[in-house]
Design a protein around this motif. Structure first.
Motif, mmCIF file in Angstrom:
data_model
loop_
_atom_site.group_PDB
_atom_site.id
_atom_site.type_symbol
_atom_site.label_atom_id
_atom_site.label_comp_id
_atom_site.label_asym_id
_atom_site.label_seq_id
_atom_site.Cartn_x
_atom_site.Cartn_y
_atom_site.Cartn_z
ATOM 1 N N GLY A 393 0.844 -1.285 0.214
ATOM 2 C CA GLY A 393 -0.167 -0.131 0.168
ATOM 3 C C GLY A 393 0.868 1.146 -0.010
ATOM 4 O O GLY A 393 1.975 1.288 0.677
ATOM 5 N N ASN A 394 0.408 2.408 -0.774
ATOM 6 C CA ASN A 394 1.091 3.548 -0.651
ATOM 7 C C ASN A 394 0.585 4.475 0.503
ATOM 8 O O ASN A 394 -0.421 4.921 0.498
ATOM 9 C CB ASN A 394 0.610 4.086 -2.054
ATOM 10 C CG ASN A 394 1.598 5.566 -2.121
ATOM 11 O OD1 ASN A 394 2.752 5.511 -1.541
ATOM 12 N ND2 ASN A 394 1.061 6.336 -3.077
ATOM 13 N N GLY A 395 1.481 4.725 1.264
ATOM 14 C CA GLY A 395 1.125 5.484 2.601
ATOM 15 C C GLY A 395 2.281 5.626 3.397
ATOM 16 O O GLY A 395 3.317 5.460 3.109
ATOM 17 N N THR A 396 2.075 5.993 4.847
ATOM 18 C CA THR A 396 2.818 6.126 5.931
ATOM 19 C C THR A 396 3.598 4.736 5.879
ATOM 20 O O THR A 396 3.125 3.730 5.835
ATOM 21 C CB THR A 396 2.314 6.346 7.198
ATOM 22 O OG1 THR A 396 1.593 7.608 7.093
ATOM 23 C CG2 THR A 396 3.240 6.491 8.113
ATOM 24 N N ALA A 397 5.113 5.073 5.735
ATOM 25 C CA ALA A 397 6.135 3.858 5.885
ATOM 26 C C ALA A 397 6.114 2.884 4.887
ATOM 27 O O ALA A 397 6.578 1.752 5.060
ATOM 28 C CB ALA A 397 5.864 3.048 7.353
ATOM 29 N N SER A 398 5.554 3.317 3.774
ATOM 30 C CA SER A 398 5.329 2.518 2.473
ATOM 31 C C SER A 398 6.786 2.220 2.079
ATOM 32 O O SER A 398 7.055 1.232 1.535
ATOM 33 C CB SER A 398 4.614 3.023 1.398
ATOM 34 O OG SER A 398 4.898 4.302 0.939
ATOM 35 N N ARG A 399 7.728 3.223 2.002
ATOM 36 C CA ARG A 399 9.107 2.960 1.368
ATOM 37 C C ARG A 399 10.021 1.951 2.287
ATOM 38 O O ARG A 399 10.647 1.276 1.878
ATOM 39 C CB ARG A 399 9.942 4.129 1.362
ATOM 40 C CG ARG A 399 9.232 5.296 0.316
ATOM 41 C CD ARG A 399 10.096 6.527 0.271
ATOM 42 N NE ARG A 399 9.746 7.725 -0.790
ATOM 43 C CZ ARG A 399 10.169 8.462 -1.124
ATOM 44 N NH1 ARG A 399 11.327 9.040 -0.599
ATOM 45 N NH2 ARG A 399 9.658 9.217 -2.365
ATOM 46 N N GLU A 400 9.853 2.317 3.649
ATOM 47 C CA GLU A 400 10.576 1.349 4.697
ATOM 48 C C GLU A 400 9.837 -0.277 4.131
ATOM 49 O O GLU A 400 10.645 -1.186 4.439
ATOM 50 C CB GLU A 400 10.353 1.785 6.123
ATOM 51 C CG GLU A 400 10.823 3.069 6.473
ATOM 52 C CD GLU A 400 9.820 4.306 6.069
ATOM 53 O OE1 GLU A 400 9.132 4.162 5.052
ATOM 54 O OE2 GLU A 400 10.237 5.396 6.358
ATOM 55 N N THR A 401 8.669 -0.361 4.365
ATOM 56 C CA THR A 401 7.836 -1.613 4.153
ATOM 57 C C THR A 401 8.486 -2.348 2.481
ATOM 58 O O THR A 401 8.590 -3.208 2.882
ATOM 59 C CB THR A 401 6.450 -1.555 4.148
ATOM 60 O OG1 THR A 401 5.809 -0.782 5.518
ATOM 61 C CG2 THR A 401 5.552 -2.679 3.976
ATOM 62 N N ASP A 402 8.560 -1.304 1.750
ATOM 63 C CA ASP A 402 9.092 -1.853 0.321
ATOM 64 C C ASP A 402 10.594 -2.381 0.580
ATOM 65 O O ASP A 402 10.834 -3.382 0.057
ATOM 66 C CB ASP A 402 9.195 -0.860 -0.449
ATOM 67 C CG ASP A 402 9.676 -1.008 -2.040
ATOM 68 O OD1 ASP A 402 9.448 -2.295 -2.487
ATOM 69 O OD2 ASP A 402 10.302 -0.217 -2.773
ATOM 70 N N LYS A 403 11.293 -1.848 1.406
ATOM 71 C CA LYS A 403 12.762 -2.525 1.782
ATOM 72 C C LYS A 403 12.838 -3.543 2.483
ATOM 73 O O LYS A 403 13.417 -4.590 2.078
ATOM 74 C CB LYS A 403 13.405 -1.319 2.596
ATOM 75 C CG LYS A 403 15.099 -1.705 2.916
ATOM 76 C CD LYS A 403 15.750 -0.675 3.676
ATOM 77 C CE LYS A 403 17.216 -1.033 3.852
ATOM 78 N NZ LYS A 403 17.395 -2.243 4.463
#
Length: 407
Positions: A393-403
């Motif tokens: 999902g695109n939202g808070t902490a999405s970049r960290e979750t992608d990692k």
């Protein structure tokens, strides 16, 4: 307010503290989606369905209490509030039952019954109903006026006086809450919802022909499927169909209907050939045909429409839910990650048909920072279900979750 909160908690099967927290948030301007998504810890995990029901019931019950208070105030100002009436109003669970109780005390335009009472005819009406052995024409002579009243009302003949008796009794009976409610429920179970082609309409017209199934249709109103009810109401709105509520058995010409019989039974009266019985039968018939039949039809049509719309909305919601929960990327097993920091990353796995097969919550970010534990949980789910696609999902902490997913 505590009474409302306790009632809602009982209806939706949750604790009063959860309802109280949700009410506070709603009153503060928060929306149902916001509360369901971001305030779960405050409401104790109430989902969007529970919150939507809570919101609807909260509005209804608040309106009910406001109306209850207004009715009590109105009747008290009239000096007619008795302990029994106050208890009945306090116990009324719905707006309709509340209005039924208020009907005899509701300020209204000057009715024929009121005009007759102002002319002093009410004692005669009470006397004839209490003792049908009295001769109405003879008794009416004592109430005949020499001249018209100042308002121009004419009670200068015995026939006019007896019409006044009819108006007084029929109005009184039509405002009997117990009678109105029993007739309404009986007709909901037994009455027929009937529709016919409106007069002057060409049944071969393309727009009219769409309603061909309802040109000569009837069905017990309490069992009408929602799609049929809405179709008939739509046809009536377009003035293609005429719809009405009819009795389960139509009376023979000159004979009382079943509805009139139920009114008589409620009143404890029956025709025994006494001098006043013909007049009282006329009063009973007037109560149904003039006072109650159309208002009861209106009430039951409103109930039918509301229930049909609820079913239609549910069908639409179920269809939409199936569509949204269909396999998102074709026949693939997909893991969905809903990023979050404080509340954790929500994990869901759906199989190749879109069916939910597993869920979990991991906490790779602040404050727990369980990165390794999160990787272990995700790896276990991938291996267990054969995941071949990850959606984030695109939202808070999405970049960290992608990692996290990349690791």
């Amino acid at each position: 307010m505590q009474k409302i909160i306790a009632q809602i908690a009982q209806e939706i099967g949750v604790r009063t503290q959860q309802v109280e927290a949700a009410v506070t948030l709603l009153d503060g301007g928060a929306t149902v989606p916001f509360i369901a998504r971001y305030r779960k810890e405050v409401t104790g995990g109430l989902d969007d369905i529970q919150l939507r029901e809570l919101e609807v019931r909260l509005a209804y019950l608040r309106e009910l209490e406001e109306r209850r208070a207004a009715i009590l105030k109105s009747i008290e100002e009239q000096g007619k509030l008795t302990p029994q009436l106050q208890a009945a109003i306090a116990a009324a669970p719905t707006k309709q039952e509340l209005e039924d109780l208020y009907l005899p005390y509701k300020p209204k335009r000057r009715t024929k019954g009121q005009i007759a009472r102002e002319a002093g005819i009410e004692p005669l009406a009470d006397k004839l109903f209490a003792d049908p052995t009295l001769d109405p024409t003879v008794e009416a002579q004592a109430y005949v006026l020499k001249d018209k009243t100042e308002a121009g009302d004419d009670f200068t003949t015995a026939a006019a006086v007896l019409d006044g008796v009819r108006d007084i009794l029929s109005e009184r009976w039509a405002e009997d809450a117990a009678l109105v409610q029993s007739l309404r429920e009986w007709l909901w179970q037994e009455g027929l919802f009937q529709s016919k082609l409106a007069s002057g309409k060409d049944e071969n017209n393309v727009d009219v022909a769409k309603f061909r199934d309802y040109f000569d249709y009837d069905e017990p109103i309490g069992r009408v499927p929602s799609h049929r009810a809405l179709a008939v109401f739509r046809g009536r709105t377009l003035e293609i169909l005429d719809a009405k509520l009819v009795l389960p058995v139509e009376p023979e010409p000159g004979k009382p209907s079943i509805a009139e019989g139920k009114i008589a039974l409620h009143l404890g009266w029956s025709h025994k050939g006494r001098p006043a019985d013909d007049l009282l039968r006329k009063c009973v018939a007037w109560t149904w045909r003039v006072k109650l039949s159309l208002s009861t039809e209106r009430d039951l049509f409103t109930r039918l429409r509301e229930e049909a719309e609820k079913v239609a909305i549910k069908v639409f919601a179920d269809n939409l839910r199936d569509l949204l929960l269909a396999a998102p990327a074709g026949p693939r097993v997909v893991m969905g990650l809903d990023p979050g920091i404080r509340t954790g990353v929500k994990v869901a796995v759906v199989d190749a048909t879109g069916k939910l097969v597993d869920t979990a919550t991991v906490y790779p970010h602040e404050p727990k920072r369980d990165w390794e534990g999160s990787l272990h949980t995700l790896a276990r789910l991938v291996e267990k279900h054969g995941v071949n696609l990850i959606a984030i999902g695109n939202g808070t902490a999405s970049r960290e979750t992608d990692k996290l997913a990349a690791d």
